[in-house]
Design a protein around this motif. Structure first.
Motif, PDB file in Angstrom:
ATOM      1  N   VAL A  43       0.842  -1.194   0.000  1.00 13.69           N
ATOM      2  CA  VAL A  43       0.000   0.000   0.000  1.00 13.69           C
ATOM      3  C   VAL A  43       0.878   1.245   0.000  1.00 13.69           C
ATOM      4  N   LEU A  44       1.908   1.253   0.845  1.00 11.57           N
ATOM      5  CA  LEU A  44       2.826   2.392   0.878  1.00 11.57           C
ATOM      6  C   LEU A  44       3.512   2.587  -0.459  1.00 11.57           C
ATOM      7  N   SER A  45       3.875   1.507  -1.111  1.00 14.00           N
ATOM      8  CA  SER A  45       4.506   1.611  -2.429  1.00 14.00           C
ATOM      9  C   SER A  45       3.555   2.239  -3.437  1.00 14.00           C
ATOM     10  N   LEU A  46       2.285   1.860  -3.378  1.00 13.87           N
ATOM     11  CA  LEU A  46       1.297   2.474  -4.268  1.00 13.87           C
ATOM     12  C   LEU A  46       1.189   3.968  -3.991  1.00 13.87           C
ATOM     13  N   LEU A  47       1.088   4.325  -2.718  1.00 12.84           N
ATOM     14  CA  LEU A  47       0.946   5.745  -2.361  1.00 12.84           C
ATOM     15  C   LEU A  47       2.162   6.565  -2.750  1.00 12.84           C
TER      16      LEU A  47
END
Length: 74
Positions: A43-47
């Motif tokens: 999720v952090l990578s997407l953000l």
């Protein structure tokens, strides 16, 4: 669920429930999907991705089970 607005032509918000490991994607057209068993670092990578749509298509879309939740209207 904590939701974050993102700068993307296709994705409006990204939400995440860390306890359930469910990532919610709300698209600009109102479609809402829950992606299951998504690790928080993904999720952090997407953000953090420069292109949220490109990252979603290559790293999320076909990598996790999902369910359509419905539509949200602006």
């Amino acid at each position: 669920m904590l939701r974050t607005r993102v700068d993307s032509s296709n994705i409006a918000t990204v939400g995440y429930d860390e306890e359930q490991r469910v990532m919610e994607i709300v698209f600009r057209d109102g479609r809402v999907y829950h992606f299951l068993e998504v690790p928080p670092e993904r999720v952090l990578s997407l953000l953090r991705a420069e292109s949220k749509g490109r990252f979603f298509n290559s790293e999320i879309k076909d990598a996790f089970a999902y369910r359509a939740v419905g539509r949200r209207w602006r």
